[in-house]
Design a protein around this motif. Structure first.
Motif, PDB file in Angstrom:
ATOM      1  N   GLN A  16      -4.150   2.918  -0.818  1.00 11.55           N
ATOM      2  CA  GLN A  16      -3.757   4.319  -0.707  1.00 11.55           C
ATOM      3  C   GLN A  16      -3.252   4.900  -2.020  1.00 11.55           C
ATOM      4  OE1 GLN A  16      -1.020   4.953   2.539  1.00 11.55           O
ATOM      5  NE2 GLN A  16      -2.620   4.883   4.086  1.00 11.55           N
ATOM      6  N   MET A  27      -2.909  -9.146  -1.014  1.00 15.03           N
ATOM      7  CA  MET A  27      -3.509  -8.997   0.317  1.00 15.03           C
ATOM      8  C   MET A  27      -4.979  -8.583   0.178  1.00 15.03           C
ATOM      9  SD  MET A  27      -2.631  -6.202   3.285  1.00 15.03           S
ATOM     10  CE  MET A  27      -0.925  -6.709   3.412  1.00 15.03           C
ATOM     11  N   ARG A  37      -5.099  -4.847 -10.233  1.00 13.51           N
ATOM     12  CA  ARG A  37      -4.763  -6.247  -9.979  1.00 13.51           C
ATOM     13  C   ARG A  37      -4.712  -7.061 -11.265  1.00 13.51           C
ATOM     14  NH1 ARG A  37      -8.824  -7.252  -4.780  1.00 13.51           N
ATOM     15  NH2 ARG A  37      -7.326  -6.734  -3.113  1.00 13.51           N
ATOM     16  N   HIS A  52      -1.667  -1.748  -5.022  1.00 14.01           N
ATOM     17  CA  HIS A  52      -1.035  -1.867  -3.705  1.00 14.01           C
ATOM     18  C   HIS A  52      -2.021  -1.537  -2.596  1.00 14.01           C
ATOM     19  CE1 HIS A  52       2.028  -1.537  -0.567  1.00 14.01           C
ATOM     20  NE2 HIS A  52       1.484  -0.379  -0.226  1.00 14.01           N
ATOM     21  N   ILE A  53      -2.031  -2.360  -1.519  1.00 17.48           N
ATOM     22  CA  ILE A  53      -2.855  -2.120  -0.327  1.00 17.48           C
ATOM     23  C   ILE A  53      -1.925  -1.824   0.838  1.00 17.48           C
ATOM     24  CG2 ILE A  53      -4.497  -3.111   1.320  1.00 17.48           C
ATOM     25  CD1 ILE A  53      -5.617  -4.779  -0.946  1.00 17.48           C
ATOM     26  N   ASP A  54      -2.153  -0.713   1.513  1.00 17.25           N
ATOM     27  CA  ASP A  54      -1.315  -0.340   2.651  1.00 17.25           C
ATOM     28  C   ASP A  54      -1.419  -1.393   3.756  1.00 17.25           C
ATOM     29  OD1 ASP A  54       0.229   1.952   4.098  1.00 17.25           O
ATOM     30  OD2 ASP A  54      -1.355   1.362   5.502  1.00 17.25           O
ATOM     31  N   SER A  55      -0.284  -1.859   4.252  1.00 17.85           N
ATOM     32  CA  SER A  55      -0.266  -2.950   5.228  1.00 17.85           C
ATOM     33  C   SER A  55      -0.830  -2.552   6.585  1.00 17.85           C
ATOM     34  CB  SER A  55       1.166  -3.471   5.404  1.00 17.85           C
ATOM     35  OG  SER A  55       2.022  -2.416   5.851  1.00 17.85           O
ATOM     36  N   ARG A  56      -0.742  -1.266   6.931  1.00 21.73           N
ATOM     37  CA  ARG A  56      -1.239  -0.834   8.241  1.00 21.73           C
ATOM     38  C   ARG A  56      -2.731  -0.520   8.214  1.00 21.73           C
ATOM     39  NH1 ARG A  56       0.723   4.472  11.814  1.00 21.73           N
ATOM     40  NH2 ARG A  56      -0.748   4.133  13.541  1.00 21.73           N
ATOM     41  N   TRP A  57      -3.143   0.300   7.242  1.00 24.15           N
ATOM     42  CA  TRP A  57      -4.534   0.766   7.219  1.00 24.15           C
ATOM     43  C   TRP A  57      -5.433  -0.101   6.356  1.00 24.15           C
ATOM     44  CZ3 TRP A  57      -5.227   3.907  11.049  1.00 24.15           C
ATOM     45  CH2 TRP A  57      -4.188   4.750  11.463  1.00 24.15           C
ATOM     46  N   GLN A  58      -4.824  -0.994   5.561  1.00 22.97           N
ATOM     47  CA  GLN A  58      -5.553  -1.934   4.710  1.00 22.97           C
ATOM     48  C   GLN A  58      -6.522  -1.236   3.760  1.00 22.97           C
ATOM     49  OE1 GLN A  58      -7.048  -4.738   7.781  1.00 22.97           O
ATOM     50  NE2 GLN A  58      -5.551  -6.191   6.980  1.00 22.97           N
TER      51      GLN A  58
END
Length: 409
Positions: free
Chosen positions: A311, A1, A292, A302-308
């Protein structure tokens, strides 16, 4: 993402200024004056020239590779994976040391001596939480901190120039060529914040246009501020600044502007917070990019899906910084940080030198001067910092060699 492109030109400039104005102004003058003496302005000029060359290299690379990770990503693309890894590793270790130094600097100005360590820990934890809830919140807070800092520094400069004619400062030690170069290496620590703009290349709107402009604007603004503050310190304190833990506050105290001393303490605290906030953000993005590619554990990618935002990387970096704050002191942090950052920019100049038209924005001569400047300054840093830095860099190389060996089985 991918990360969301939410940062404007103004946001990027503010983050760059927040990274640069804080570390040098409130932490670097005593050690730099101690080695450069009366040649401090020459040392500042050398550091600024090397920083400008490095900034143009970063700007040219960022315009073509607008992704998270800064020189880690640029060197991978332009030279190869090993160069990228060494650049990214040097950035991470150097800037983690800077984060610890900024947290301790904040606590020194904001808290009584007995409370400095817990206050530093709380500052790191609080800013990590801010970063975990979105980059636009980071940019907004950074802008506020930069404005407060500049107000405080304006008071310092005014006090320094207003009282310069009333009392002769203690003469600074005579300058030597080696001392000037070592001072420039330490002062370079103060200019390295423009890298934070490049490491967030995946979050800046219209990156090919805005990143190069933001880097140059932030660096130019920082140079003006540093020259004015250096003159104020020299004209007011002279050699007395060398042994001072808070030379900027001492300028105001020596001027007799006692009512303004609290303003300077607030400015110092906010500047350190601004630098710490931007540093944590930049390291998190480089850790994301390295995760990555498995150059750091993939857990960090990992990228937080809500705050992008990354974290996991932000939290991991914050925990490491807190650990350093709990067991280390401020001594040597500037030298160690400069060691890692100068090697990082050496690779950045090499990567930019390899670029061909139409990617080229600046003459190759700037990259040659930047690379030679990095080599010269890193060779003059304090021996202990250089030895520790070399050991940590070699440990990172060993980690990657082991990972590649295991992956090949």
């Amino acid at each position: 993402m991918p990360l969301a492109r939410r940062l404007t030109l103004t946001d990027a400039v503010a983050i760059g200024l927040g990274s640069m104005i804080g570390a040098g102004v409130f932490a670097v003058w005593a050690p730099a004056l101690g080695v450069a003496g009366s040649g401090i302005l020459i040392a500042l000029g050398i550091a600024a020239v090397v920083a400008f060359c490095n900034a143009t290299a970063s700007a040219q690379l960022a315009a073509v590779h607008p992704v998270a990770g800064g020189t880690y990503a640029y060197a991978r693309a332009e030279i190869g994976p090993w160069s990228g890894f060494i650049a990214g590793w040097c950035f991470v270790i150097g800037k983690i040391a800077s984060c610890a130094a900024m947290a301790m600097t904040f606590a020194a100005y904001a808290a009584p001596e007995a409370w400095r360590t817990p206050v530093a820990v709380i500052a790191v934890a609080a800013l990590a939480v801010v970063n975990c809830f979105g980059i636009t919140r980071t940019a907004l807070l950074t802008r506020i901190l930069v404005v407060i800092t500049l107000i405080g520094l304006a008071v310092v400069v005014a006090a320094g120039f207003a009282t310069a004619s009333e009392a002769a400062p203690a003469p600074l030690p005579d300058a030597t060529a080696y001392g000037i170069l070592q001072g420039a290496g330490l002062l370079f620590f103060a200019f390295a914040g423009y890298a934070r703009i490049a490491t967030m290349g995946e979050e800046v709107a219209d990156p090919a246009r805005n990143i190069p402009r933001a880097i140059v604007l932030a660096l130019a603004g920082a140079v003006v501020v540093y020259v004015l503050v250096a003159l104020a310190v020299m004209r007011t304190l002279g050699a007395h600044a060398i042994g001072s833990a808070r030379p900027i506050a001492d300028v105001v105290a020596a001027s007799g502007w006692t009512g303004s001393e609290q303003v300077v303490r607030v400015a110092a605290a906010t500047a350190s917070l601004g630098a710490l906030l931007a540093l944590l953000t930049g390291i998190g993005r480089t850790a994301l990019a390295m995760g990555r590619e498995a150059d750091l554990p993939r857990f960090l990618a990992h990228i937080d899906s809500r705050w992008q935002v990354p974290q996991r990387a932000e939290i991991t970096i914050a925990l490491i910084v807190i650990g350093i704050v709990l067991i280390a002191d401020l001594r040597g942090a500037i030298g160690f940080s400069s060691f890692g950052v100068l090697l990082y920019y050496l690779i950045a100049n090499a990567a930019a030198f390899r670029q061909r038209r139409p990617a080229r924005r600046y003459p190759r001569l700037l990259q040659v001067v930047g690379a030679l400047g990095c080599l010269l300054l890193v060779s003059t840093l304090p021996a202990v910092a250089s030895l520790i830095g070399t050991g940590v860099v070699l440990a990172g190389v060993g980690y990657r060699m082991l990972r590649l060996s295991l992956a090949a089985r």
